[in-house]
Scaffold this active site. Structure first.
Site, PDB file in Angstrom:
ATOM      1  N   GLU A  25      22.391  58.575  51.894  1.00 16.74           N
ATOM      2  CA  GLU A  25      21.223  57.725  52.121  1.00 16.74           C
ATOM      3  C   GLU A  25      21.065  56.940  50.629  1.00 16.74           C
ATOM      4  OE1 GLU A  25      17.558  59.023  50.852  1.00 16.74           O
ATOM      5  OE2 GLU A  25      17.692  61.228  51.175  1.00 16.74           O
ATOM      6  N   LYS A  86      11.014  51.222  51.403  1.00 14.61           N
ATOM      7  CA  LYS A  86      11.501  52.550  51.538  1.00 14.61           C
ATOM      8  C   LYS A  86      11.437  52.283  53.034  1.00 14.61           C
ATOM      9  CE  LYS A  86       9.929  57.323  51.429  1.00 14.61           C
ATOM     10  NZ  LYS A  86       8.957  58.182  50.793  1.00 14.61           N
ATOM     11  N   VAL A 106      15.814  59.783  54.830  1.00 10.86           N
ATOM     12  CA  VAL A 106      16.677  60.503  55.735  1.00 10.86           C
ATOM     13  C   VAL A 106      16.601  60.028  57.435  1.00 10.86           C
ATOM     14  CG1 VAL A 106      16.924  62.802  57.020  1.00 10.86           C
ATOM     15  CG2 VAL A 106      16.704  62.562  54.541  1.00 10.86           C
ATOM     16  N   ASP A 138      -0.060  64.001  56.910  1.00 10.74           N
ATOM     17  CA  ASP A 138       1.162  63.731  56.375  1.00 10.74           C
ATOM     18  C   ASP A 138       2.447  64.479  56.759  1.00 10.74           C
ATOM     19  OD1 ASP A 138       3.347  62.633  54.862  1.00 10.74           O
ATOM     20  OD2 ASP A 138       1.946  62.474  52.979  1.00 10.74           O
ATOM     21  N   SER A 140       6.352  63.907  57.669  1.00 12.60           N
ATOM     22  CA  SER A 140       7.491  63.165  57.454  1.00 12.60           C
ATOM     23  C   SER A 140       8.305  62.688  58.897  1.00 12.60           C
ATOM     24  CB  SER A 140       8.803  63.659  56.611  1.00 12.60           C
ATOM     25  OG  SER A 140       9.701  62.541  56.547  1.00 12.60           O
ATOM     26  N   ALA A 141       8.589  61.467  59.025  1.00 11.80           N
ATOM     27  CA  ALA A 141       9.265  61.079  60.126  1.00 11.80           C
ATOM     28  C   ALA A 141      10.900  61.667  60.326  1.00 11.80           C
ATOM     29  CB  ALA A 141       9.119  59.503  60.197  1.00 11.80           C
ATOM     30  N   ASP A 142      11.291  61.994  59.133  1.00 12.03           N
ATOM     31  CA  ASP A 142      12.292  62.883  59.175  1.00 12.03           C
ATOM     32  C   ASP A 142      12.609  64.004  60.317  1.00 12.03           C
ATOM     33  OD1 ASP A 142      13.234  61.166  57.118  1.00 12.03           O
ATOM     34  OD2 ASP A 142      13.098  62.822  55.652  1.00 12.03           O
ATOM     35  N   LYS A 159      12.060  70.013  50.246  1.00 11.78           N
ATOM     36  CA  LYS A 159      11.606  69.627  49.022  1.00 11.78           C
ATOM     37  C   LYS A 159      10.569  70.822  48.941  1.00 11.78           C
ATOM     38  CE  LYS A 159      11.930  65.131  48.834  1.00 11.78           C
ATOM     39  NZ  LYS A 159      12.799  64.792  49.711  1.00 11.78           N
TER      40      LYS A 159
HETATM   41  N1  PSU Z   1      16.035  63.962  48.906  1.00 10.81           N
HETATM   42  C1  PSU Z   1      16.010  63.681  47.685  1.00 10.81           C
HETATM   43  N2  PSU Z   1      15.252  62.854  47.107  1.00 10.81           N
HETATM   44  C2  PSU Z   1      14.601  61.724  47.929  1.00 10.81           C
HETATM   45  C3  PSU Z   1      14.657  62.152  49.136  1.00 10.81           C
HETATM   46  C4  PSU Z   1      15.465  63.137  49.671  1.00 10.81           C
HETATM   47  O1  PSU Z   1      16.779  64.533  46.739  1.00 10.81           O
HETATM   48  O2  PSU Z   1      14.144  60.810  47.366  1.00 10.81           O
HETATM   49  C5  PSU Z   1      13.709  61.163  50.098  1.00 10.81           C
HETATM   50  C6  PSU Z   1      14.636  61.163  51.431  1.00 10.81           C
HETATM   51  O3  PSU Z   1      15.064  59.812  51.701  1.00 10.81           O
HETATM   52  C7  PSU Z   1      13.662  61.455  52.367  1.00 10.81           C
HETATM   53  C8  PSU Z   1      12.277  61.099  51.849  1.00 10.81           C
HETATM   54  O4  PSU Z   1      13.956  61.016  53.550  1.00 10.81           O
HETATM   55  O5  PSU Z   1      12.570  61.405  50.515  1.00 10.81           O
HETATM   56  C9  PSU Z   1      11.143  61.473  52.474  1.00 10.81           C
HETATM   57  O6  PSU Z   1       9.894  60.849  52.278  1.00 10.81           O
HETATM   58  P1  PSU Z   1       8.580  61.076  53.120  1.00 10.81           P
HETATM   59  O7  PSU Z   1       8.278  62.255  52.475  1.00 10.81           O
HETATM   60  O8  PSU Z   1       7.749  59.835  52.489  1.00 10.81           O
HETATM   61  O9  PSU Z   1       8.952  60.938  54.438  1.00 10.81           O
HETATM   62 MN    MN Z   2       4.903  60.805  54.460  1.00  8.23          MN
END
Ligand code: PSU
Ligand code: MN
Length: 305
Positions: A25, A86, A106, A138, A140-142, A159
């Site tokens: 990614e 993003k 992701v 909140d 994530s769409a992941d 995370k």
């Molecule tokens: N893993 C990492 N660092 C990052 C991410 C993942 O070690 O920055 C990113 C990925 O692209 C993941 C995104 O999809 O953070 C998640 O963002 P959000 O919580 O806004 O969905």
């Molecule tokens: Mn989010």
């Protein structure tokens, strides 16, 4: 009409000769790590995939085209660029039609990997259910992407800034297999331990590849989340990282950081509060995931024969 894909020469050659490919990614490059460590890490991750016998395909949208595999110059430019979008599932089409440049999360990387016929994708940690999601919504769409798109995603878990029990609950609801490698506990990104049991456990690339192929035979949509614990030498113990996470979360709440800005804000603050240690761990775990992803990709090819 075909999707607007542009393959690098290296990826094009791998497709022609039937070599295993690993998607990588780009949000981790533009929004997850500071320059110049972001580009240095991305290069090392690509080298790790090659050393393990596969071909890396770093994915990003450059001026309205999905690039599958970036040249050295493209990677460098992306790593220094300001104002890069993003991109998650919701943003991909608009970024393309507007001719803009965007880094794939992701979710978006999974979509592009599938379009390019790539089965395996290595990252750091997926997005998930944020703490306080019962109020902020909140999520994530992941997570939904894992339920939808047939790519195996190799991560170090989710995370630790997230609500990990809720993240695992949502993955279970969505029918996403969460496969922990080599231990019975779900890993927490910077730390090997989360206190949560592994939903599933498989210890070899061959077993993970077999499960990936079986899902296709069963006609099940969606991918697998492979959770590969960070190597012990690189981990930050939970009790060390937790105070930094708490402080960063409190600052995010105070500053009313919301939506797409939340994860990049937290990662940057934890980097600062830990004196750079979180970034070293982050790089180490991505490298470790890249190696495993290459092995899984090779196994999928072998078992498909
Ligand atoms: N893993 C990492 N660092 C990052 C991410 C993942 O070690 O920055 C990113 C990925 O692209 C993941 C995104 O999809 O953070 C998640 O963002 P959000 O919580 O806004 O969905
Ligand atoms: Mn989010």
């Amino acid at each position: 009409m075909n999707p607007p894909l542009a393959f690098s020469a290296e990826v094009e050659a791998a497709r022609r000769t039937g070599k295993p490919l690993v998607a990588l990614e780009s949000t981790i490059i533009t929004h997850g790590m500071p320059w110049p460590q972001n580009v240095a890490t991305a290069r090392r991750v690509e080298a790790e995939v090659r050393a393990a016998g596969a071909v890396p395909a770093t994915i990003a949208v450059l001026e309205g085209r999905i690039h599958v595999g970036l040249s050295e110059a493209e990677l460098d430019r992306l790593g220094r660029a300001q104002g890069v979008m993003k991109l998650s599932r919701a943003d991909l089409a608009v970024c393309l039609t507007a001719g803009r440049t965007g880094a794939t999360t992701v979710a978006a990387t999974m979509i592009c990997a599938r379009l390019a016929g790539i089965d395996v994708f290595a990252t750091g940690g997926i997005g998930g259910v944020h703490r306080g999601a019962e109020l902020s919504f909140d999520v994530s769409a992941d997570l939904r992407e894992l339920a939808e798109t047939p790519v195996s995603v190799v991560s170090a878990g989710a995370k630790a800034i997230l609500d990990l029990p809720k993240t695992l609950e949502v993955l279970e609801t969505l029918g996403v297999p969460v496969i922990v490698v080599g231990q019975d506990e779900f890993p927490a990104f910077w730390s090997r331990s989360s206190g949560l049991p592994a939903p599933l456990r498989l210890d070899t690339p061959a077993a993970i590849a077999a499960a990936h192929l079986m899902r296709a035979r069963l006609g099940l949509p969606g991918g697998q989340l492979v959770a590969n614990p960070i190597p012990a030498a690189a981990e930050i113990p939970r009790e060390t990282i937790l105070p930094f996470i708490e402080r960063a979360l409190a600052e995010a709440a105070q500053g009313r950081v919301a939506a797409k800005a939340v994860t990049p804000f937290l990662l940057r603050r934890i980097f600062e509060l830990s004196g750079g240690r979180s970034l070293e761990s982050n790089s180490a775990l991505v490298l470790h995931n890249a190696r495993l992803a290459a092995q899984i990709a090779a196994e999928i090819l072998r078992q498909r024969q």
